[in-house]
Design a protein around this motif. Structure first.
Motif, mmCIF file in Angstrom:
data_model
loop_
_atom_site.group_PDB
_atom_site.id
_atom_site.type_symbol
_atom_site.label_atom_id
_atom_site.label_comp_id
_atom_site.label_asym_id
_atom_site.label_seq_id
_atom_site.Cartn_x
_atom_site.Cartn_y
_atom_site.Cartn_z
ATOM 1 N N PHE A 192 26.275 -12.730 5.834
ATOM 2 C CA PHE A 192 25.627 -11.855 6.293
ATOM 3 C C PHE A 192 24.517 -13.431 7.153
ATOM 4 O O PHE A 192 24.470 -14.166 6.453
ATOM 5 C CB PHE A 192 24.213 -11.592 5.502
ATOM 6 C CG PHE A 192 23.467 -11.008 6.376
ATOM 7 C CD1 PHE A 192 23.608 -9.528 7.039
ATOM 8 C CD2 PHE A 192 21.936 -11.090 6.673
ATOM 9 C CE1 PHE A 192 22.760 -8.533 7.602
ATOM 10 C CE2 PHE A 192 20.890 -10.323 6.411
ATOM 11 C CZ PHE A 192 21.152 -9.344 7.307
ATOM 12 N N GLU A 193 24.018 -13.071 8.714
ATOM 13 C CA GLU A 193 23.438 -13.855 9.104
ATOM 14 C C GLU A 193 22.417 -13.622 9.630
ATOM 15 O O GLU A 193 22.086 -12.396 10.041
ATOM 16 C CB GLU A 193 24.451 -14.254 10.106
ATOM 17 C CG GLU A 193 23.444 -15.789 11.174
ATOM 18 C CD GLU A 193 23.783 -16.232 12.300
ATOM 19 O OE1 GLU A 193 23.754 -16.284 13.523
ATOM 20 O OE2 GLU A 193 25.224 -16.883 11.900
ATOM 21 N N GLU A 194 20.940 -14.104 8.677
ATOM 22 C CA GLU A 194 19.752 -13.533 9.822
ATOM 23 C C GLU A 194 19.423 -13.487 11.040
ATOM 24 O O GLU A 194 19.683 -14.484 11.667
ATOM 25 C CB GLU A 194 18.249 -13.627 8.738
ATOM 26 C CG GLU A 194 19.109 -13.700 6.652
ATOM 27 C CD GLU A 194 17.488 -14.235 6.466
ATOM 28 O OE1 GLU A 194 16.754 -14.657 7.007
ATOM 29 O OE2 GLU A 194 17.524 -13.631 4.779
ATOM 30 N N ASP A 195 18.934 -12.161 11.284
ATOM 31 C CA ASP A 195 18.400 -12.886 12.818
ATOM 32 C C ASP A 195 16.826 -12.102 12.829
ATOM 33 O O ASP A 195 16.905 -11.107 13.798
ATOM 34 C CB ASP A 195 19.291 -11.828 14.040
ATOM 35 C CG ASP A 195 19.007 -12.360 14.552
ATOM 36 O OD1 ASP A 195 18.256 -13.004 15.292
ATOM 37 O OD2 ASP A 195 19.054 -10.714 15.797
ATOM 38 N N PRO A 196 16.353 -12.923 12.481
ATOM 39 C CA PRO A 196 14.488 -12.792 12.568
ATOM 40 C C PRO A 196 13.603 -12.444 13.460
ATOM 41 O O PRO A 196 13.851 -13.119 14.142
ATOM 42 C CB PRO A 196 13.831 -13.364 11.338
ATOM 43 C CG PRO A 196 14.840 -15.071 11.524
ATOM 44 C CD PRO A 196 15.799 -14.258 11.373
ATOM 45 N N GLU A 197 12.577 -12.311 14.225
ATOM 46 C CA GLU A 197 11.871 -12.302 14.965
ATOM 47 C C GLU A 197 10.891 -12.974 14.975
ATOM 48 O O GLU A 197 10.462 -13.626 14.300
ATOM 49 C CB GLU A 197 11.073 -10.404 15.292
ATOM 50 C CG GLU A 197 9.938 -10.156 16.171
ATOM 51 C CD GLU A 197 9.541 -9.590 16.456
ATOM 52 O OE1 GLU A 197 9.202 -9.325 17.775
ATOM 53 O OE2 GLU A 197 8.764 -8.891 15.641
#
Length: 404
Positions: free
Chosen positions: A328-333
């Protein structure tokens, strides 16, 4: 249809982009009253947010990020009874499923995604209300039937979802229970201290006649049928090794998991505001006349009967993703520097398309400055970032046995 004295002499309005907002406003107000959406101490603007969410003019924001980029966002009320928010929530679920399907198919070199539609006999429809033991038993038996189609054992964890649609496309007011099933031919099997991942796709196409025969046997086991029901079964696959088929897969998932916003809001053919009467299509050639309150109550019933169930690897995704070589790769704003209030205008309804030479539904959004009313152009919709996404690691393990 025109024998109804209350409508025969009235000037009925078709749902053009100008008239449709009258219908949506009255319909949503009926839904609000039915759902008791009122302001309270914890949500002092709950009613106003709901009303604005589905109106022709609503609120939004122009988001400026620290890197100088800008995005336009449309605010929502997040009410379950709101057709748009409910449908948007189901679309997000479809997007999550799409991400997992693509990650797993890339990691394990899976070639096809299968889509089934099982339509139940009319005699069965009243026997499987939401929450009943009969529905639970039917769904479990249906899942076993799907596993057998791919040569699996009863307890093998096939990557699969099943979603019950309580109505069909041609008649909103008629109960027509059918099940949309989507799956990857990939399963997990637990053997004492080991787990085994299995590629289980069939060769060629599924024998629909044999599958339908087995399905009818299933129905006779679960339901006390008085006659052999006319169940229907359709099967199709979507190839996954071609990037050009990804939009087709995304559309299939969004359709299978949809929240029925368009089915309800776009169902009326004509609407009379003074009498609150609506003309709907009924079947292939017929029509029906209903009140707005009847349709609002029908919308509540549709939500109450819709039933999405993940199975196998899809349900236990977090448990097996790492073993399958998926991370899983995070993609924060990004950091927000400023968010300015704007106005969103929707263009919605039936319009004549001169190029296609037919009436088409249009659904467009435009953004305007709150002060001055100037239209905002050359922008992208939606915030940057996302919930994150799954992707295959390099050198992902293949099918076979693994120690637990």
């Amino acid at each position: 249809m025109w024998r109804n004295a209350g409508l025969r002499d009235r000037d009925l309005s078709s749902l053009s982009p100008e008239n449709i907002w009258r219908w949506i406003r009255v319909f949503r107000e009926s839904v609000r009253v039915l759902g008791n959406i009122e302001n309270d101490d914890y949500r002092p603007l709950r009613k106003q947010r709901y009303v604005a969410c589905g109106s022709r003019w609503s609120s939004g924001g122009l988001v400026t990020y620290a890197d100088g980029s800008k995005r336009v966002v449309s605010y929502s009320c997040s009410e379950t009874a709101c057709t748009r928010c409910y449908d948007a929530d189901k679309a997000r679920t479809a997007h999550r499923y799409l991400n997992k399907i693509l990650a797993l198919s890339d990691s394990q070199q899976i070639d096809r995604f299968w889509s089934f539609v099982v339509t139940l006999p009319e005699e069965v429809e009243a026997m499987i209300p939401y929450g009943s033991t009969t529905r639970k038993k039917f769904m479990n038996e249906l899942c076993k039937w799907v596993r057998k189609l791919f040569g699996l054992r009863a307890k093998d964890g096939l990557f699969c979802y099943a979603n019950i649609h309580p109505v069909g496309d041609s008649d909103l007011m008629r109960d027509r229970f059918h099940v949309h099933i989507g799956l990857l031919p990939f399963a997990v099997r637990r053997l004492k201290e080991q787990i085994e991942f299995i590629q289980c796709d069939v060769e060629g196409l599924i024998d629909t006649e044999t599958a339908l025969s087995k399905l009818e046997q299933l129905l006779w086991r679960v339901f006390p049928l008085t006659q052999r029901g006319k169940a229907q079964f359709k099967a199709q696959y979507i190839p996954l090794r071609e990037k050009s088929t990804v939009p087709r897969l995304a559309h299939r998932l969004k359709y299978d998991l949809r929240g029925f916003e368009k089915d309800v809001e776009l169902a009326p053919l004509f609407f009379d505001e003074s009498s609150r009467m609506v003309v709907l299509k009924s079947g292939e050639e017929g029509y029906g006349i209903y009140t707005v309150d009847q349709i609002a109550d029908r919308w509540r019933w549709i939500r109450s009967q819709r039933d999405l169930r993940p199975y196998g690897l899809l349900k236990q995704w977090n448990q097996y993703a790492d073993i399958l070589g998926i991370e899983f790769e995070e993609d924060p704003e990004p950091e927000i520097e400023e968010e300015q209030p704007i106005i969103i205008k929707r263009v919605y309804g039936r319009q004549w398309n001169p190029k296609k030479r037919q009436v088409r539904w249009t659904n467009e959004k435009r953004a305007y400055w709150k002060q001055g009313g100037t239209e905002i152009k050359d922008f992208k919709w939606g915030r940057k970032g996302s919930e994150g996404f799954w992707k295959p690691r390099a050198n992902a393990p293949s099918t076979g046995a693994h120690e637990t």
